[in-house]
Design an enzyme around this catalytic site. Structure first.
Site, mmCIF file in Angstrom:
data_model
loop_
_atom_site.group_PDB
_atom_site.id
_atom_site.type_symbol
_atom_site.label_atom_id
_atom_site.label_comp_id
_atom_site.label_asym_id
_atom_site.label_seq_id
_atom_site.Cartn_x
_atom_site.Cartn_y
_atom_site.Cartn_z
ATOM 1 N N GLU A 8 118.600 102.741 109.771
ATOM 2 C CA GLU A 8 118.516 101.526 110.582
ATOM 3 C C GLU A 8 117.346 100.671 110.089
ATOM 4 O OE1 GLU A 8 116.944 102.197 114.692
ATOM 5 O OE2 GLU A 8 117.322 104.295 114.221
ATOM 6 N N CYS B 291 119.668 105.708 115.508
ATOM 7 C CA CYS B 291 119.273 107.026 114.972
ATOM 8 C C CYS B 291 120.467 107.956 114.748
ATOM 9 C CB CYS B 291 118.262 107.680 115.898
ATOM 10 S SG CYS B 291 116.879 106.609 116.278
ATOM 11 N N HIS C 117 117.729 115.220 118.398
ATOM 12 C CA HIS C 117 117.060 114.037 117.844
ATOM 13 C C HIS C 117 115.711 113.949 118.563
ATOM 14 C CE1 HIS C 117 115.874 110.038 116.920
ATOM 15 N NE2 HIS C 117 116.118 109.571 118.125
#
Ligand code: CAA
Length: 389
Positions: free
Chosen positions: A79, A111, A233
């Site tokens: 990103e 993400c 994450h």
């Protein structure tokens, strides 16, 4: 036939900032950053590295003549793209001297980009078992000086080879995913820093985790009792703890202790690097397989991927026989331990030297950057990359 990750590597630049020192400079109690956020150090990305060079510095550790001949798919999750049209994957393919007979492209959903790439690569190799894929998650996490997000910055790249009969972890193709159009975190085209509604993003992350975990249990026969680890994450380590806590009541006390221990092994590297957006879940996987000596061949690991905006996905992997590699662990520790600690003013000056989004040539001095692949600037609107073999 099993398909999954056969090799994994990581690169982060050779500089870091201590979160204790940052807290003092920002008039915060250090324990807010060290315990409340769970972050100890944060990698600082110099202007001579970007997602392309970091990905190349990560991937060159696992590319060899054998897999170079088999890789015909390069998927670059990021990103922090460096061009609105041309993908970072094409630059990477050239720097790594991969075959031109390769599909190379970029995936973007905050993400989540690397997970999208990993799942596509898995399905591709399932159909073409003699082929391999290179999947990248690379980002520079920037929120701005003196912002609440500053403590959750960082950067780096994870590279993964996806193959048949993988040595590290295999995926059976079952997966639960969920997406919804929300504004918790985004980065408009005019800025290099993210806009974030931090507390809202925390709530959405936990809700997406619960949603996908419940969905996953409905489509498989698995429950929390079947998992040896759950990794996440990790925009910052405390975020994953919040996710884990949301489902721990489903587990017996022994299983709760096992999952908490696995989580702490799986966040050791992230605590020292900070957020790397799309590579973050896979840095946690690397941290787990390098450091958790309870992990065994055949164990099932749950993985939660989250990309703001937002997309969530939960899937599991089975640990394979070659998951531990002492040389890989040694390389990782050398990389982290040999980084130079910056003072807060040095970090601020490096942060402010990050190229602005504007037209014109740019010449960068690469003499302070020891990495093999560096970004040397822009000439005639073209990015200049060096491979210093
Ligand atoms: N000792 C110990 N703990 C302390 C403390 C002290 N002295 N002082 C505060 N704390 C604790 C607080 O209790 C809080 O803990 P809980 O979350 O468990 O309640 C924690 O430290 C953080 O404190 P605050 O909530 O007051 O901190 P903040 O308002 O400065 O914001 C943040 C924290 C929202 C994470 C902010 O850093 C931020 O916006 N970060 C960027 C956004 C982000 O990372 N979101 C995560 C999900 S989004 C995503 O996943 C995509 C992505 O990668 C960005």
């Amino acid at each position: 036939m099993k398909v999954g990750i056969d090799a994994i590597s990581f690169y982060t630049p050779a500089m870091y900032l201590s979160m204790e020192q940052l807290a003092k400079a920002r008039n915060e109690d250090p324990n807010k950053y060290l315990i409340g956020i769970g972050q100890q150090e944060q990698s600082v990305v110099p202007n001579t590295q970007d997602v392309v060079t970091m990905a190349a510095n990560a991937a060159e550790q696992i590319i060899n003549d054998d897999n170079r001949a088999k890789i015909d798919l390069v998927i670059f999750g990021t990103e922090s793209g460096i061009d609105n049209s041309k993908s970072a994957a094409i630059y990477l393919q050239t720097l790594l001297e991969l075959s031109p007979r390769t599909r190379a492209f970029e995936t973007k959903q905050a993400c989540y980009g690397a997970t999208a790439g990993l799942q596509m690569a898995r399905d591709y190799v399932q159909l073409h078992p003699d082929k391999q894929a290179l999947v990248i998650g690379a980002d520079v996490a920037r929120y701005g000086l003196n912002t609440p997000g500053e403590v959750t910055q960082g950067g780096g790249a994870v590279a993964m080879i996806v193959s048949a009969n993988p040595r590290i972890i295999s995926f059976d193709g079952n997966s639960a995913f969920y997406s919804k159009d929300i504004m918790d975190f985004w980065r408009p085209l005019h800025t290099t820093e993210a806009i974030v509604d931090g507390h809202y993003s925390n709530d959405v992350y936990v809700n997406f985790f619960k949603e996908t975990w419940n969905q996953y249990q409905q489509i498989t026969d698995l429950s929390i009792a079947d998992l040896s680890a759950m990794i996440f994450h990790l925009p910052y380590p405390k975020m994953g703890i919040k996710g884990l806590r949301a489902v721990l009541p489903e587990a017996t006390p022994d299983k709760q202790a096992e999952l908490k221990t696995a989580f702490s092994f799986g966040s050791m590297y992230n605590k020292r690097v900070g957020n790397l957006y799309t590579g973050s879940l896979y840095l946690s996987l690397l941290s787990l397989i390098d450091n958790d000596d309870h992990l065994k061949v055949g164990d099932t690991v749950g993985l939660f991927s989250y990309g703001s905006g937002a997309q969530g996905e939960f899937f599991t992997g089975q640990v394979e026989a070659g998951f531990f590699d002492a040389n890989r662990k040694q390389r990782m520790q050398t990389m982290l331990n040999s980084r130079r600690q910056l003072s807060v003013p040095e970090y601020e000056s490096i942060f402010n030297s990050w190229p602005k989004i504007k037209a014109g040539d740019l010449i960068l001095s690469v003499s302070d950057d020891d990495a093999k692949f560096v970004f040397a600037g822009v000439k005639d609107d073209q990015r200049q990359y060096l491979n210093r073999k």
